[in-house]
Motif scaffolding. Structure first.
Motif, PDB file in Angstrom:
ATOM      1  N   MET A 176     -90.571 -45.278  33.042  1.00 24.20           N
ATOM      2  CA  MET A 176     -90.976 -44.249  32.111  1.00 24.20           C
ATOM      3  C   MET A 176     -92.473 -44.376  31.883  1.00 24.20           C
ATOM      4  SD  MET A 176     -89.054 -43.355  28.614  1.00 24.20           S
ATOM      5  CE  MET A 176     -89.617 -42.002  27.677  1.00 24.20           C
ATOM      6  N   ARG A 177     -93.140 -43.226  31.802  1.00 34.61           N
ATOM      7  CA  ARG A 177     -94.581 -43.236  31.551  1.00 34.61           C
ATOM      8  C   ARG A 177     -94.918 -42.190  30.489  1.00 34.61           C
ATOM      9  NH1 ARG A 177     -93.304 -40.599  35.942  1.00 34.61           N
ATOM     10  NH2 ARG A 177     -94.269 -38.627  36.443  1.00 34.61           N
ATOM     11  N   LEU A 178     -96.108 -42.306  29.918  1.00 31.54           N
ATOM     12  CA  LEU A 178     -96.539 -41.433  28.833  1.00 31.54           C
ATOM     13  C   LEU A 178     -97.751 -40.618  29.242  1.00 31.54           C
ATOM     14  CD1 LEU A 178     -96.473 -44.087  25.981  1.00 31.54           C
ATOM     15  CD2 LEU A 178     -94.714 -42.406  26.476  1.00 31.54           C
ATOM     16  N   THR A 179     -97.827 -39.396  28.744  1.00 36.89           N
ATOM     17  CA  THR A 179     -99.059 -38.629  28.877  1.00 36.89           C
ATOM     18  C   THR A 179    -100.020 -39.122  27.792  1.00 36.89           C
ATOM     19  OG1 THR A 179     -98.385 -36.894  27.349  1.00 36.89           O
ATOM     20  CG2 THR A 179     -97.807 -36.581  29.700  1.00 36.89           C
ATOM     21  N   ASP A 180    -101.283 -38.743  27.911  1.00 38.23           N
ATOM     22  CA  ASP A 180    -102.259 -39.112  26.890  1.00 38.23           C
ATOM     23  C   ASP A 180    -101.864 -38.543  25.527  1.00 38.23           C
ATOM     24  OD1 ASP A 180    -103.802 -40.488  28.758  1.00 38.23           O
ATOM     25  OD2 ASP A 180    -105.154 -38.798  29.123  1.00 38.23           O
ATOM     26  N   ALA A 181    -101.350 -37.304  25.508  1.00 38.79           N
ATOM     27  CA  ALA A 181    -100.950 -36.676  24.245  1.00 38.79           C
ATOM     28  C   ALA A 181     -99.813 -37.443  23.581  1.00 38.79           C
ATOM     29  CB  ALA A 181    -100.536 -35.226  24.484  1.00 38.79           C
ATOM     30  N   ALA A 182     -98.831 -37.889  24.366  1.00 42.24           N
ATOM     31  CA  ALA A 182     -97.709 -38.657  23.810  1.00 42.24           C
ATOM     32  C   ALA A 182     -98.191 -39.999  23.276  1.00 42.24           C
ATOM     33  CB  ALA A 182     -96.625 -38.854  24.863  1.00 42.24           C
ATOM     34  N   ALA A 183     -99.041 -40.679  24.030  1.00 41.15           N
ATOM     35  CA  ALA A 183     -99.549 -41.984  23.590  1.00 41.15           C
ATOM     36  C   ALA A 183    -100.346 -41.842  22.301  1.00 41.15           C
ATOM     37  CB  ALA A 183    -100.403 -42.611  24.689  1.00 41.15           C
ATOM     38  N   GLN A 184    -101.162 -40.803  22.203  1.00 39.95           N
ATOM     39  CA  GLN A 184    -101.945 -40.577  20.988  1.00 39.95           C
ATOM     40  C   GLN A 184    -101.023 -40.319  19.794  1.00 39.95           C
ATOM     41  OE1 GLN A 184    -104.968 -37.540  21.266  1.00 39.95           O
ATOM     42  NE2 GLN A 184    -105.267 -37.502  19.056  1.00 39.95           N
ATOM     43  N   ARG A 185     -99.993 -39.509  19.983  1.00 43.14           N
ATOM     44  CA  ARG A 185     -99.061 -39.202  18.888  1.00 43.14           C
ATOM     45  C   ARG A 185     -98.281 -40.447  18.465  1.00 43.14           C
ATOM     46  NH1 ARG A 185     -98.409 -36.855  14.281  1.00 43.14           N
ATOM     47  NH2 ARG A 185     -96.270 -36.228  13.877  1.00 43.14           N
ATOM     48  N   ILE A 186     -97.838 -41.248  19.423  1.00 41.67           N
ATOM     49  CA  ILE A 186     -97.116 -42.482  19.095  1.00 41.67           C
ATOM     50  C   ILE A 186     -98.024 -43.427  18.312  1.00 41.67           C
ATOM     51  CG2 ILE A 186     -96.040 -44.558  20.060  1.00 41.67           C
ATOM     52  CD1 ILE A 186     -95.084 -42.655  22.385  1.00 41.67           C
ATOM     53  N   GLN A 244     -93.812 -25.221  16.656  1.00 44.69           N
ATOM     54  CA  GLN A 244     -93.188 -26.542  16.620  1.00 44.69           C
ATOM     55  C   GLN A 244     -94.083 -27.594  17.259  1.00 44.69           C
ATOM     56  OE1 GLN A 244     -89.527 -26.295  18.810  1.00 44.69           O
ATOM     57  NE2 GLN A 244     -90.499 -25.677  20.690  1.00 44.69           N
ATOM     58  N   ALA A 245     -93.775 -28.824  16.959  1.00 46.32           N
ATOM     59  CA  ALA A 245     -94.431 -29.976  17.578  1.00 46.32           C
ATOM     60  C   ALA A 245     -93.328 -30.961  17.919  1.00 46.32           C
ATOM     61  CB  ALA A 245     -95.438 -30.602  16.620  1.00 46.32           C
ATOM     62  N   GLN A 246     -93.316 -31.428  19.168  1.00 43.36           N
ATOM     63  CA  GLN A 246     -92.220 -32.310  19.582  1.00 43.36           C
ATOM     64  C   GLN A 246     -92.577 -33.094  20.838  1.00 43.36           C
ATOM     65  OE1 GLN A 246     -88.818 -29.913  20.521  1.00 43.36           O
ATOM     66  NE2 GLN A 246     -89.888 -28.712  22.046  1.00 43.36           N
ATOM     67  N   PHE A 247     -91.852 -34.193  21.016  1.00 48.53           N
ATOM     68  CA  PHE A 247     -91.927 -34.917  22.271  1.00 48.53           C
ATOM     69  C   PHE A 247     -91.124 -34.148  23.306  1.00 48.53           C
ATOM     70  CE2 PHE A 247     -92.844 -38.432  19.332  1.00 48.53           C
ATOM     71  CZ  PHE A 247     -94.015 -38.904  19.918  1.00 48.53           C
ATOM     72  N   VAL A 248     -91.642 -34.082  24.514  1.00 49.23           N
ATOM     73  CA  VAL A 248     -91.004 -33.371  25.613  1.00 49.23           C
ATOM     74  C   VAL A 248     -90.789 -34.375  26.740  1.00 49.23           C
ATOM     75  CG1 VAL A 248     -91.282 -31.513  27.299  1.00 49.23           C
ATOM     76  CG2 VAL A 248     -92.147 -31.215  24.973  1.00 49.23           C
ATOM     77  N   PHE A 249     -89.606 -34.334  27.349  1.00 51.27           N
ATOM     78  CA  PHE A 249     -89.271 -35.251  28.427  1.00 51.27           C
ATOM     79  C   PHE A 249     -89.236 -34.502  29.751  1.00 51.27           C
ATOM     80  CE2 PHE A 249     -87.734 -37.072  24.545  1.00 51.27           C
ATOM     81  CZ  PHE A 249     -88.025 -38.422  24.677  1.00 51.27           C
ATOM     82  N   ASN A 250     -90.135 -34.863  30.661  1.00 49.18           N
ATOM     83  CA  ASN A 250     -90.140 -34.310  32.014  1.00 49.18           C
ATOM     84  C   ASN A 250     -89.355 -35.304  32.870  1.00 49.18           C
ATOM     85  OD1 ASN A 250     -91.872 -32.117  31.259  1.00 49.18           O
ATOM     86  ND2 ASN A 250     -93.526 -33.607  31.178  1.00 49.18           N
ATOM     87  N   ASN A 251     -88.069 -35.004  33.041  1.00 45.85           N
ATOM     88  CA  ASN A 251     -87.127 -35.972  33.586  1.00 45.85           C
ATOM     89  C   ASN A 251     -86.555 -35.487  34.921  1.00 45.85           C
ATOM     90  OD1 ASN A 251     -84.966 -37.690  34.081  1.00 45.85           O
ATOM     91  ND2 ASN A 251     -84.284 -37.729  31.962  1.00 45.85           N
ATOM     92  N   PRO A 252     -86.798 -36.234  36.008  1.00 41.25           N
ATOM     93  CA  PRO A 252     -86.241 -35.835  37.303  1.00 41.25           C
ATOM     94  C   PRO A 252     -84.717 -35.948  37.369  1.00 41.25           C
ATOM     95  CG  PRO A 252     -87.216 -38.015  37.468  1.00 41.25           C
ATOM     96  CD  PRO A 252     -87.547 -37.485  36.095  1.00 41.25           C
ATOM     97  N   THR A 280     -89.030 -40.781  34.185  1.00 45.04           N
ATOM     98  CA  THR A 280     -89.331 -39.755  33.186  1.00 45.04           C
ATOM     99  C   THR A 280     -90.753 -39.902  32.650  1.00 45.04           C
ATOM    100  OG1 THR A 280     -87.032 -39.580  32.507  1.00 45.04           O
ATOM    101  CG2 THR A 280     -88.667 -38.862  30.908  1.00 45.04           C
ATOM    102  N   GLU A 281     -91.388 -38.758  32.440  1.00 38.96           N
ATOM    103  CA  GLU A 281     -92.677 -38.709  31.769  1.00 38.96           C
ATOM    104  C   GLU A 281     -92.446 -38.141  30.374  1.00 38.96           C
ATOM    105  OE1 GLU A 281     -96.850 -36.942  33.081  1.00 38.96           O
ATOM    106  OE2 GLU A 281     -95.460 -35.367  32.416  1.00 38.96           O
ATOM    107  N   MET A 282     -92.924 -38.866  29.363  1.00 38.23           N
ATOM    108  CA  MET A 282     -92.808 -38.414  27.979  1.00 38.23           C
ATOM    109  C   MET A 282     -94.126 -37.775  27.580  1.00 38.23           C
ATOM    110  SD  MET A 282     -91.661 -40.776  24.793  1.00 38.23           S
ATOM    111  CE  MET A 282     -91.564 -40.202  23.127  1.00 38.23           C
ATOM    112  N   ASP A 283     -94.058 -36.543  27.090  1.00 42.32           N
ATOM    113  CA  ASP A 283     -95.242 -35.784  26.697  1.00 42.32           C
ATOM    114  C   ASP A 283     -95.096 -35.383  25.235  1.00 42.32           C
ATOM    115  OD1 ASP A 283     -97.641 -34.418  26.847  1.00 42.32           O
ATOM    116  OD2 ASP A 283     -96.892 -32.799  28.118  1.00 42.32           O
ATOM    117  N   TYR A 284     -96.164 -34.895  24.647  1.00 46.00           N
ATOM    118  CA  TYR A 284     -96.119 -34.377  23.286  1.00 46.00           C
ATOM    119  C   TYR A 284     -96.782 -33.009  23.290  1.00 46.00           C
ATOM    120  CZ  TYR A 284     -96.682 -33.935  18.261  1.00 46.00           C
ATOM    121  OH  TYR A 284     -96.617 -33.487  16.962  1.00 46.00           O
TER     122      TYR A 284
END
Length: 113
Positions: free
Chosen positions: A1-11, A84-92, A74-78
């Protein structure tokens, strides 16, 4: 699993703003919804011995052991917009999703061995 910059910033923001000390976010999958499953995200106050720990971009994600095969790759994005504002999962491993976007159908990742 990896994070986008937006997800990492939100976390990072959530971790710093929490009412109590948290080590990161715990991510998992639960049964339910019209497509059969949904993603879960919650504060993690400790690291469980069975958690899969992912450290990326300076933040920590703890993956529930029951969800590991569903979240491999999976890539976790925000995402945030006017509605709305939410985490989004780009999951193969995602086969389909319901029309409302609240639940998904996942298959376990195939491990070549």
């Amino acid at each position: 699993m990896r994070l986008t910059d937006a997800a990492a910033q939100r976390i990072s923001e959530l971790t710093q703003r929490a009412d109590s000390e948290i080590v990161g976010l715990r991510v998992g999958v639960k049964n339910g919804g019209c497509a059969g499953q949904s993603y879960t995200v919650e504060y993690a106050h400790d690291v469980r011995p069975t958690d899969e720990v992912v450290e990326d971009k300076g933040v920590k994600i703890l993956v529930d052991p029951k969800a590991v095969l569903f979240l491999l790759g999976t890539e976790m994005d925000y995402k945030a917009d006017k509605m709305q504002a939410q985490f989004v999962f780009n999951n193969p491993n995602q086969v389909s999703a319901c029309g409302c976007g609240e639940s998904v159908e996942l298959r376990p990742a195939k491990i070549d061995g």
